[in-house]
Design an enzyme around this catalytic site. Structure first.
Site, PDB file in Angstrom:
ATOM      1  N   ASP A   1      35.090 121.452  54.510  1.00  0.00           N
ATOM      2  CA  ASP A   1      33.681 121.064  54.411  1.00  0.00           C
ATOM      3  C   ASP A   1      32.961 121.305  55.748  1.00  0.00           C
ATOM      4  O   ASP A   1      33.527 121.027  56.815  1.00  0.00           O
ATOM      5  CB  ASP A   1      33.688 119.553  54.069  1.00  0.00           C
ATOM      6  CG  ASP A   1      32.373 119.052  53.534  1.00  0.00           C
ATOM      7  OD1 ASP A   1      31.587 119.861  53.045  1.00  0.00           O
ATOM      8  OD2 ASP A   1      32.156 117.812  53.594  1.00  0.00           O
ATOM      9  N   HIS A   2      31.721 121.789  55.691  1.00  0.00           N
ATOM     10  CA  HIS A   2      30.837 121.880  56.873  1.00  0.00           C
ATOM     11  C   HIS A   2      31.433 122.560  58.109  1.00  0.00           C
ATOM     12  O   HIS A   2      31.277 122.050  59.226  1.00  0.00           O
ATOM     13  CB  HIS A   2      30.386 120.468  57.305  1.00  0.00           C
ATOM     14  CG  HIS A   2      29.363 119.871  56.402  1.00  0.00           C
ATOM     15  ND1 HIS A   2      28.080 120.344  56.287  1.00  0.00           N
ATOM     16  CD2 HIS A   2      29.438 118.800  55.567  1.00  0.00           C
ATOM     17  CE1 HIS A   2      27.411 119.615  55.412  1.00  0.00           C
ATOM     18  NE2 HIS A   2      28.215 118.671  54.950  1.00  0.00           N
TER      19      HIS A   2
ATOM     20  N   HIS B   1      22.964 112.666  54.746  1.00  0.00           N
ATOM     21  CA  HIS B   1      24.366 112.302  54.903  1.00  0.00           C
ATOM     22  C   HIS B   1      24.519 110.872  55.443  1.00  0.00           C
ATOM     23  O   HIS B   1      23.715 110.416  56.242  1.00  0.00           O
ATOM     24  CB  HIS B   1      25.057 113.224  55.910  1.00  0.00           C
ATOM     25  CG  HIS B   1      25.342 114.602  55.387  1.00  0.00           C
ATOM     26  ND1 HIS B   1      24.558 115.690  55.663  1.00  0.00           N
ATOM     27  CD2 HIS B   1      26.342 115.050  54.600  1.00  0.00           C
ATOM     28  CE1 HIS B   1      25.080 116.753  55.090  1.00  0.00           C
ATOM     29  NE2 HIS B   1      26.148 116.405  54.431  1.00  0.00           N
TER      30      HIS B   1
ATOM     31  N   THR C   1      30.955 108.925  52.347  1.00  0.00           N
ATOM     32  CA  THR C   1      30.789 107.570  52.875  1.00  0.00           C
ATOM     33  C   THR C   1      31.189 106.482  51.867  1.00  0.00           C
ATOM     34  O   THR C   1      31.794 105.475  52.251  1.00  0.00           O
ATOM     35  CB  THR C   1      29.328 107.383  53.341  1.00  0.00           C
ATOM     36  OG1 THR C   1      29.023 108.470  54.222  1.00  0.00           O
ATOM     37  CG2 THR C   1      29.120 106.079  54.067  1.00  0.00           C
TER      38      THR C   1
ATOM     39  N   ASN D   1      28.883 116.154  46.573  1.00  0.00           N
ATOM     40  CA  ASN D   1      29.729 115.717  47.698  1.00  0.00           C
ATOM     41  C   ASN D   1      29.557 114.236  48.004  1.00  0.00           C
ATOM     42  O   ASN D   1      28.436 113.776  48.261  1.00  0.00           O
ATOM     43  CB  ASN D   1      29.350 116.494  48.956  1.00  0.00           C
ATOM     44  CG  ASN D   1      29.904 117.905  48.965  1.00  0.00           C
ATOM     45  OD1 ASN D   1      30.308 118.415  47.918  1.00  0.00           O
ATOM     46  ND2 ASN D   1      29.916 118.522  50.120  1.00  0.00           N
TER      47      ASN D   1
ATOM     48  N   HIS E   1      24.765 117.506  48.799  1.00  0.00           N
ATOM     49  CA  HIS E   1      25.480 116.786  49.865  1.00  0.00           C
ATOM     50  C   HIS E   1      24.866 115.399  50.039  1.00  0.00           C
ATOM     51  O   HIS E   1      23.775 115.122  49.535  1.00  0.00           O
ATOM     52  CB  HIS E   1      25.379 117.567  51.179  1.00  0.00           C
ATOM     53  CG  HIS E   1      26.326 118.719  51.224  1.00  0.00           C
ATOM     54  ND1 HIS E   1      27.386 118.764  52.097  1.00  0.00           N
ATOM     55  CD2 HIS E   1      26.397 119.854  50.484  1.00  0.00           C
ATOM     56  CE1 HIS E   1      28.061 119.885  51.903  1.00  0.00           C
ATOM     57  NE2 HIS E   1      27.467 120.575  50.925  1.00  0.00           N
ATOM     58  N   GLY E   2      25.560 114.553  50.790  1.00  0.00           N
ATOM     59  CA  GLY E   2      25.031 113.229  51.093  1.00  0.00           C
ATOM     60  C   GLY E   2      24.849 112.393  49.835  1.00  0.00           C
ATOM     61  O   GLY E   2      23.900 111.605  49.721  1.00  0.00           O
TER      62      GLY E   2
HETATM   63  O1  G3H Z   1      29.867 117.037  52.878  1.00  0.00           O
HETATM   64  C1  G3H Z   1      30.060 115.834  52.630  1.00  0.00           C
HETATM   65  C2  G3H Z   1      29.089 115.035  51.961  1.00  0.00           C
HETATM   66  O2  G3H Z   1      27.846 115.602  52.012  1.00  0.00           O
HETATM   67  C3  G3H Z   1      29.257 113.557  52.028  1.00  0.00           C
HETATM   68  O3  G3H Z   1      28.074 112.833  52.251  1.00  0.00           O
HETATM   69  O4  G3H Z   1      29.164 110.832  53.199  1.00  0.00           O
HETATM   70  O5  G3H Z   1      26.748 110.834  52.654  1.00  0.00           O
HETATM   71  O6  G3H Z   1      28.432 110.841  50.844  1.00  0.00           O
HETATM   72  P1  G3H Z   1      28.096 111.235  52.226  1.00  0.00           P
HETATM   73 ZN    ZN Z   2      27.781 117.313  53.526  1.00  0.00          ZN
END
Ligand code: G3H
Ligand code: ZN
Length: 279
Positions: free
Chosen positions: A81-82, A176, A229, A226, A204-205
């Site tokens: 990821d990323h 995120h 958290t 995704n 994402h996020g």
């Molecule tokens: O790439 C990972 C995600 O975008 C996780 O985002 O931690 O806000 O759920 P999040």
């Molecule tokens: Zn992400």
């Protein structure tokens, strides 16, 4: 069984459900997520982020996640990821990741296209799938200094066409690392993007997305959602409770049991919210 993103996401963009990609940090949460996927008989994506890579060598992470995936009864994609540099991506591919994300969201448009194309060339030659980002999903912590920018539908179209990525992350209102579900999804933007591209979309996020919006976005061309958290909070908070309730316990294997069960429950809940039902 081990799979790449194309296998896991086959037909998903056009369906009324979406597949979650969960950030996992080791054996315990990886196994918990796969147990949830097996209960619902659904494919799933295990993702390694920068924090995990800074903690454990990437080839060791790959071995753990690949082995969890290989023994799973459902298709499991092992995804980096990323990643923001070519070197980490090359290392991940060599280590056995079946999928990678190149995150050029902080780069100028043309440079993002150019670098993403290089990653696609390498990855596709190795049967590894590629996700990239257009626009930029920001972070809830402004101190991280990440420039957030909504995705323009036209640039999503050009980016997808010029790069040939397998999945496209778009910025439509999430951030995120939100610890509460307060994101405001821009459905008009999502609608305009999906009208212009056939590439499966990634959000994402998604910890910050309200339950009712998770149900709703799954019906768009969103194939991958995704979530990081939410699972980290469940694991960490349950672990804290366990330590408080059992002050004499020092064996971490015992302390891990309840957090693993709670992570499994949370992962299953998110899958169900994304429209996944037991087949
Ligand atoms: O790439 C990972 C995600 O975008 C996780 O985002 O931690 O806000 O759920 P999040
Ligand atoms: Zn992400």
């Amino acid at each position: 069984m081990l799979a790449n993103l194309n296998v896991v996401l086959e037909g998903v963009a056009k369906s009324d459900f979406a597949i979650p990609g969960f950030n996992v940090f080791g054996y315990e949460d990886a196994v918990a997520v796969v147990r949830a996927a097996e209960e619902l008989n659904t494919p799933v994506i295990l993702m390694t982020n920068k924090v995990a890579v800074s903690h454990m060598p990437i080839d060791l992470l790959a071995k753990i996640l690949r082995s969890v995936a290989e023994s799973a009864k459902v298709p499991v994609c092992v995804h980096l990821d990323h990643a923001t540099d070519f070197e980490t991506i090359a290392k991940a591919i060599k280590a056995g990741y079946t999928s990678v994300m190149f995150d050029g969201s902080q780069l100028p448009f043309e440079e993002n296209i150019e670098k993403t194309r290089e990653v696609v060339r390498l990855a596709h030659a190795c049967n590894v799938t590629v996700e990239a980002e257009i626009g930029a999903v920001g972070y809830s912590d402004p101190a991280l200094n990440v420039n957030a920018r909504y995705t323009e539908p036209e640039e999503a179209k050009t980016f997808a066409e010029k790069t040939g990525v397998d999945a496209l992350a778009v910025a439509i209102g999430t951030l995120h690392r939100m610890e509460t579900q307060g994101a405001e999804i821009q459905y008009d933007r999502l609608d305009a993007i999906e009208k212009l591209t056939d590439t499966p979309l990634v959000i994402h996020g998604s910890t910050g997305i309200k339950d009712e919006d998770l149900r709703k976005i799954a019906k768009y061309s969103v194939a991958k959602v995704n979530i990081g958290t939410a699972l980290r909070m469940v694991f960490g908070n349950t672990m804290r409770e366990e330590m408080t309730n059992n002050p004499k316990e020092f064996d971490r294997i015992n302390l891990f049991q309840k957090p693993m069960v709670e992570v499994e429950k949370e992962a299953k809940k998110k899958m169900e919210l994304l429209g996944i039902t037991k087949k």
